[in-house]
Design a protein around this motif. Structure first.
Motif, PDB file in Angstrom:
ATOM      1  N   ILE A 170      -0.424   6.317  -3.525  1.00  0.00           N
ATOM      2  CA  ILE A 170      -2.097   5.548  -3.546  1.00  0.00           C
ATOM      3  C   ILE A 170      -1.328   4.429  -2.418  1.00  0.00           C
ATOM      4  O   ILE A 170      -1.903   3.636  -3.077  1.00  0.00           O
ATOM      5  N   TYR A 171       0.148   4.187  -3.901  1.00  0.00           N
ATOM      6  CA  TYR A 171       1.082   2.728  -3.688  1.00  0.00           C
ATOM      7  C   TYR A 171       1.013   2.735  -2.245  1.00  0.00           C
ATOM      8  O   TYR A 171       0.921   1.756  -1.334  1.00  0.00           O
ATOM      9  N   CYS A 172       2.147   3.666  -1.906  1.00  0.00           N
ATOM     10  CA  CYS A 172       2.182   3.899  -0.897  1.00  0.00           C
ATOM     11  C   CYS A 172       1.598   3.656   0.685  1.00  0.00           C
ATOM     12  O   CYS A 172       1.811   3.390   1.556  1.00  0.00           O
ATOM     13  N   ASP A 173       0.150   4.048   0.304  1.00  0.00           N
ATOM     14  CA  ASP A 173      -0.507   4.001   1.665  1.00  0.00           C
ATOM     15  C   ASP A 173      -1.086   2.183   1.689  1.00  0.00           C
ATOM     16  O   ASP A 173      -2.253   2.445   2.517  1.00  0.00           O
ATOM     17  N   GLN A 174      -0.267   1.530   0.720  1.00  0.00           N
ATOM     18  CA  GLN A 174      -1.089   0.521   0.972  1.00  0.00           C
ATOM     19  C   GLN A 174      -0.534  -0.357   2.453  1.00  0.00           C
ATOM     20  O   GLN A 174       0.844  -0.498   2.262  1.00  0.00           O
ATOM     21  N   VAL A 175      -0.975  -0.938   3.108  1.00  0.00           N
ATOM     22  CA  VAL A 175      -0.417  -1.467   4.156  1.00  0.00           C
ATOM     23  C   VAL A 175       0.250  -2.896   4.044  1.00  0.00           C
ATOM     24  O   VAL A 175       1.742  -2.374   4.438  1.00  0.00           O
ATOM     25  N   TRP A 176       0.394  -3.509   2.944  1.00  0.00           N
ATOM     26  CA  TRP A 176       1.161  -5.006   3.244  1.00  0.00           C
ATOM     27  C   TRP A 176       2.540  -4.145   2.121  1.00  0.00           C
ATOM     28  O   TRP A 176       3.517  -4.827   2.388  1.00  0.00           O
ATOM     29  N   VAL A 177       2.474  -3.491   1.956  1.00  0.00           N
ATOM     30  CA  VAL A 177       3.977  -2.697   0.896  1.00  0.00           C
ATOM     31  C   VAL A 177       4.943  -2.359   1.756  1.00  0.00           C
ATOM     32  O   VAL A 177       5.964  -2.809   1.583  1.00  0.00           O
ATOM     33  N   ASN A 178       5.248  -2.114   3.288  1.00  0.00           N
ATOM     34  CA  ASN A 178       6.189  -1.355   3.507  1.00  0.00           C
ATOM     35  C   ASN A 178       6.010  -2.956   4.237  1.00  0.00           C
ATOM     36  O   ASN A 178       8.024  -3.449   4.620  1.00  0.00           O
ATOM     37  N   LYS A 179       5.439  -3.627   4.808  1.00  0.00           N
ATOM     38  CA  LYS A 179       5.549  -5.452   4.958  1.00  0.00           C
ATOM     39  C   LYS A 179       6.385  -6.126   4.217  1.00  0.00           C
ATOM     40  O   LYS A 179       7.250  -7.134   4.357  1.00  0.00           O
ATOM     41  N   ALA A 180       6.152  -5.932   2.963  1.00  0.00           N
ATOM     42  CA  ALA A 180       6.540  -6.950   2.270  1.00  0.00           C
ATOM     43  C   ALA A 180       7.954  -5.892   1.705  1.00  0.00           C
ATOM     44  O   ALA A 180       8.303  -7.616   1.467  1.00  0.00           O
ATOM     45  N   PHE A 181       8.255  -4.963   1.509  1.00  0.00           N
ATOM     46  CA  PHE A 181       9.838  -4.615   0.924  1.00  0.00           C
ATOM     47  C   PHE A 181      10.392  -5.430   2.231  1.00  0.00           C
ATOM     48  O   PHE A 181      10.969  -5.553   1.804  1.00  0.00           O
ATOM     49  N   THR A 182      10.039  -4.748   3.764  1.00  0.00           N
ATOM     50  CA  THR A 182      10.958  -5.165   4.611  1.00  0.00           C
ATOM     51  C   THR A 182      11.060  -6.805   4.572  1.00  0.00           C
ATOM     52  O   THR A 182      12.284  -7.106   4.718  1.00  0.00           O
ATOM     53  N   LYS A 183      10.275  -7.122   4.112  1.00  0.00           N
ATOM     54  CA  LYS A 183      10.429  -8.984   4.769  1.00  0.00           C
ATOM     55  C   LYS A 183      11.256  -9.105   3.308  1.00  0.00           C
ATOM     56  O   LYS A 183      12.688  -9.888   3.772  1.00  0.00           O
ATOM     57  N   VAL A 184      11.735  -9.002   2.268  1.00  0.00           N
ATOM     58  CA  VAL A 184      11.931  -9.319   0.805  1.00  0.00           C
ATOM     59  C   VAL A 184      13.410  -8.653   0.979  1.00  0.00           C
ATOM     60  O   VAL A 184      14.635  -9.447   0.689  1.00  0.00           O
TER      61      VAL A 184
END
Length: 278
Positions: A170-184
Motif C-alpha cells: 500500500i505504501y510503496c504503490d503511492q506515486v509520490w513516495v519514490n519521488k519524495a525519497f529521491t528528492k531528499v
C-alpha cells in the motif's frame, strides 16, 4: 456441440479424432497448464503481499519511526520478482499480462523504496545530530544547515506516512513516495558534500585530524567549545596522552597537566595552559 460434463464418455473423446490434430491439442493443453500455474502464482502473490508489513524501529531520542523490510521478506521479494519476470517472458502470458505487469511494477516499487529508505535514513540520522544540534556546523555551513531543516521535516513526513500505512504494498504503490525519497536523497547528498569539504578544511588546518575517524572528528568539532567533552578523543590525536588535568575557571578551563597512556605517569605543566580558541 461438445459438452464436458458427467455424461462425457471415453467413446465421445475417441469420436473426436483428436489424433488428427495432435499438435493443436498439445499446444492447447500446454497453454492451459501454463495459465493454471500463473493463476496459482498470482493468487499466492495477492494473498501474501496484502499482509506484509515493514519492520519499524524508533529513532533514538525522538518519536520518528524508521522502517525496512525484514531480511526474510526481502528474500521473498526477490524470489517473487523472478517469478513475475518469468511469467512476463512466457509466451502464454496474454490472459494474465495486465496483472503480471501490475505486480512487476509493484514489487519493483517495494524493492526500490526499501533500498532508498535505507540510504536516506542512514544519511539523515547521521547528519541530523550535526546540522540540527551542532552550533559549530550551523555557524560554518549556514546555507546547508538551512537546507537541512527543510529536508529534516520532509524525511519525517515521509517516514510518518509509512508508519500510518504499515503495509509495504500500500505504501510503496503511492506515486509520490519514490519521488519524495529521491528528492531528499539528492538534498542530503548536497549537505554531505558540504560537510565533507568542511571536515577536509579542518584536517588541513590541523593535520593530526587525518588520524581520527570521521565520526570522532565530527564529535570533536561539535564540542569544540567544551574541552572536557572531547577528552575521550585525546589518545587518538596526541601520542602518549590519555587526557588532560583540567581546572575550570571562567569561560574556558586551564590544563594543569597530562596523564599519559604509557604506564600511569602524570606530568605537571610548568605553567597552566588556558584552553582558548579552536
Amino acid at each position: 456441440q461438445f459438452v464436458v460434463d458427467a455424461k462425457l464418455t471415453l467413446r465421445d473423446i475417441y469420436n473426436l479424432n483428436l489424433n488428427k490434430y495432435a499438435e493443436d491439442v498439445e499446444e492447447t493443453t500446454d497453454q492451459a497448464k501454463q495459465e493454471a500455474k500463473m493463476e496459482k502464482t498470482l493468487t499466492k502473490l495477492n494473498e501474501t503481499w496484502k499482509d506484509i508489513k515493514f519492520n519499524f524501529d524508533m529513532h533514538k531520542g525522538s518519536d520518528v519511526q524508521m522502517f525496512k523490510l525484514s531480511e526474510e521478506n526481502f528474500e521473498m521479494l526477490e524470489e517473487n520478482q523472478q517469478q513475475v519476470s518469468a511469467m512476463l517472458s512466457n509466451r502464454f502470458v496474454a490472459f494474465f499480462e495486465v496483472e503480471c505487469t501490475k505486480w512487476n511494477t509493484s514489487l519493483a516499487n517495494i524493492s526500490e523504496i526499501n533500498n532508498l529508505a535505507g540510504e536516506v535514513q542512514r544519511s539523515w540520522s547521521f547528519l541530523e545530530n550535526l546540522f540540527i544540534h551542532s552550533e559549530e556546523v550551523k555557524k560554518e555551513l549556514p546555507k546547508q544547515a538551512e537546507l537541512f531543516v527543510g529536508v529534516d521535516k520532509e524525511v519525517k513526513r515521509i517516514l510518518a506516512d509509512a508508519y500510518v500505512k504499515q503495509i509495504a504494498l500500500i505504501y510503496c504503490d503511492q506515486v509520490w513516495v519514490n519521488k519524495a525519497f529521491t528528492k531528499v536523497q539528492e538534498q542530503l547528498t548536497v549537505c554531505e558534500k558540504a560537510l565533507q569539504e568542511f571536515m577536509d578544511s579542518k584536517r588541513t588546518a590541523f593535520p593530526r585530524f587525518y588520524f581520527v575517524a570521521q565520526a570522532d572528528l565530527l564529535d570533536i568539532l561539535s564540542n569544540g567549545n567544551a574541552p572536557a567533552k572531547i577528552q575521550q578523543h585525546m589518545p587518538k590525536i596526541f601520542q602518549a596522552i590519555e587526557n588532560l588535568e583540567l581546572k575550570e575557571e571562567g569561560v574556558r578551563p586551564f590544563a594543569m597537566g597530562m596523564h599519559t597512556n604509557v604506564g600511569t605517569e602524570y606530568v605537571v605543566f610548568t605553567n597552566p595552559l588556558k584552553l582558548m580558541g579552536k
